[in-house]
Write a protein that holds these residues in place. Structure first.
Motif, PDB file in Angstrom:
ATOM      1  N   ALA A  23       0.860  -0.581  -0.097  1.00  0.00           N
ATOM      2  CA  ALA A  23       0.067   0.137  -0.067  1.00  0.00           C
ATOM      3  C   ALA A  23       0.693   1.178  -0.216  1.00  0.00           C
ATOM      4  O   ALA A  23       1.593   1.512   0.696  1.00  0.00           O
ATOM      5  CB  ALA A  23      -1.122  -0.284   1.521  1.00  0.00           C
ATOM      6  N   CYS A  24       0.975   1.640  -1.304  1.00  0.00           N
ATOM      7  CA  CYS A  24       2.227   2.792  -1.395  1.00  0.00           C
ATOM      8  C   CYS A  24       1.293   4.350  -1.621  1.00  0.00           C
ATOM      9  O   CYS A  24      -0.535   4.158  -1.738  1.00  0.00           O
ATOM     10  CB  CYS A  24       2.667   2.986  -2.054  1.00  0.00           C
TER      11      CYS A  24
ATOM     12  N   GLN B 278      -4.898   7.911  -5.374  1.00  0.00           N
ATOM     13  CA  GLN B 278      -5.408   7.152  -6.006  1.00  0.00           C
ATOM     14  C   GLN B 278      -7.643   7.159  -5.905  1.00  0.00           C
ATOM     15  O   GLN B 278      -8.458   7.781  -6.062  1.00  0.00           O
ATOM     16  CB  GLN B 278      -5.526   5.830  -6.623  1.00  0.00           C
ATOM     17  N   ARG B 279      -6.781   7.128  -4.317  1.00  0.00           N
ATOM     18  CA  ARG B 279      -8.271   6.205  -3.479  1.00  0.00           C
ATOM     19  C   ARG B 279      -8.979   7.857  -3.283  1.00  0.00           C
ATOM     20  O   ARG B 279     -10.213   7.746  -3.402  1.00  0.00           O
ATOM     21  CB  ARG B 279      -8.084   5.400  -2.310  1.00  0.00           C
TER      22      ARG B 279
ATOM     23  N   TYR C 161      -4.227  -4.625  -5.940  1.00  0.00           N
ATOM     24  CA  TYR C 161      -5.047  -5.693  -4.720  1.00  0.00           C
ATOM     25  C   TYR C 161      -6.481  -6.298  -4.566  1.00  0.00           C
ATOM     26  O   TYR C 161      -7.631  -6.539  -4.539  1.00  0.00           O
ATOM     27  CB  TYR C 161      -5.995  -3.993  -4.147  1.00  0.00           C
TER      28      TYR C 161
ATOM     29  N   GLN D 145       0.863   6.677  -3.962  1.00  0.00           N
ATOM     30  CA  GLN D 145      -0.149   6.960  -4.651  1.00  0.00           C
ATOM     31  C   GLN D 145      -1.613   5.796  -4.706  1.00  0.00           C
ATOM     32  O   GLN D 145      -2.667   6.396  -4.945  1.00  0.00           O
ATOM     33  CB  GLN D 145       0.648   6.538  -6.376  1.00  0.00           C
ATOM     34  N   ASP D 146      -1.701   4.211  -4.043  1.00  0.00           N
ATOM     35  CA  ASP D 146      -2.546   4.048  -3.431  1.00  0.00           C
ATOM     36  C   ASP D 146      -3.349   4.707  -3.126  1.00  0.00           C
ATOM     37  O   ASP D 146      -5.068   5.072  -3.399  1.00  0.00           O
ATOM     38  CB  ASP D 146      -2.687   2.398  -3.335  1.00  0.00           C
TER      39      ASP D 146
ATOM     40  N   LEU E 178      -7.176  -0.742  -7.668  1.00  0.00           N
ATOM     41  CA  LEU E 178      -5.983   0.663  -6.893  1.00  0.00           C
ATOM     42  C   LEU E 178      -4.444  -0.869  -6.478  1.00  0.00           C
ATOM     43  O   LEU E 178      -4.851  -2.281  -6.956  1.00  0.00           O
ATOM     44  CB  LEU E 178      -6.027   0.446  -5.875  1.00  0.00           C
ATOM     45  N   GLY E 179      -3.211  -1.244  -6.838  1.00  0.00           N
ATOM     46  CA  GLY E 179      -2.245  -1.554  -5.846  1.00  0.00           C
ATOM     47  C   GLY E 179      -1.329  -1.706  -7.436  1.00  0.00           C
ATOM     48  O   GLY E 179      -1.012  -1.967  -7.798  1.00  0.00           O
ATOM     49  N   LEU E 180       0.105  -1.248  -6.618  1.00  0.00           N
ATOM     50  CA  LEU E 180       1.145  -0.881  -8.106  1.00  0.00           C
ATOM     51  C   LEU E 180       2.088  -2.013  -7.925  1.00  0.00           C
ATOM     52  O   LEU E 180       3.508  -1.697  -8.214  1.00  0.00           O
ATOM     53  CB  LEU E 180       1.272   0.461  -8.304  1.00  0.00           C
TER      54      LEU E 180
ATOM     55  N   GLY F 207      -1.398  -0.661 -11.188  1.00  0.00           N
ATOM     56  CA  GLY F 207      -2.392  -0.266 -11.000  1.00  0.00           C
ATOM     57  C   GLY F 207      -3.200  -2.399 -11.059  1.00  0.00           C
ATOM     58  O   GLY F 207      -3.270  -3.328 -11.655  1.00  0.00           O
TER      59      GLY F 207
END
Length: 138
Positions: free
Chosen positions: A17-18, A24-25, A72, A20-21, A39-41, A69
């Protein structure tokens, strides 16, 4: 999902969970138009399939990957070039925490900053993942 040319399909075992996530949320980061809505990088997982042109990896390999992306999810695809082997001795969770921090640190220090052997670098704010990783690899 199913892998397109140059991609691997992973069974996600852990995701990171970074920042950017989080952004983005909160609708403060716009993912690339080709990215998944999920989500999820960054993930660690097991290769379950790959495009016919992918020769570096094979089914059953354990990888850490940097995604655009979709991390998740239970399964995700990513370019095979954005993956590396899960380091021996690291579990899924630790492996999933590496991709964004390693890629960002490497890019900042060596690509943008052109840091070379024998030089000194001052790293401010090393309390987060990227700063911490910079200290480890500088």
């Amino acid at each position: 999902p199913w892998p397109r040319a140059g991609e691997v399909l992973l069974r996600v075992r852990a995701f990171g969970a970074c920042g950017q996530d989080v952004q983005q949320r909160r609708s403060r980061y716009v993912a690339p138009s080709t990215a998944s809505d999920i989500l999820g990088l960054e993930v660690a997982g097991e290769v379950v399939a790959m495009a016919p042109d992918v020769t570096k990896w094979q089914e059953g390999d354990y990888l850490c990957c940097f995604l655009s992306g979709g991390g998740y999810a239970e399964f995700c695809t990513t370019p095979a070039t954005q993956c590396w082997p899960l380091p021996k001795g690291l579990g899924w969770v630790m492996g999933a925490a590496l991709p964004v921090a390693v890629c960002a640190s490497w890019n900042c220090l060596f690509e943008l900053g052109q840091l070379t052997c024998g030089q000194t670098v001052l790293i401010h704010g090393a309390a987060g993942g990227v700063g911490h990783m910079m200290i480890q690899i500088a």
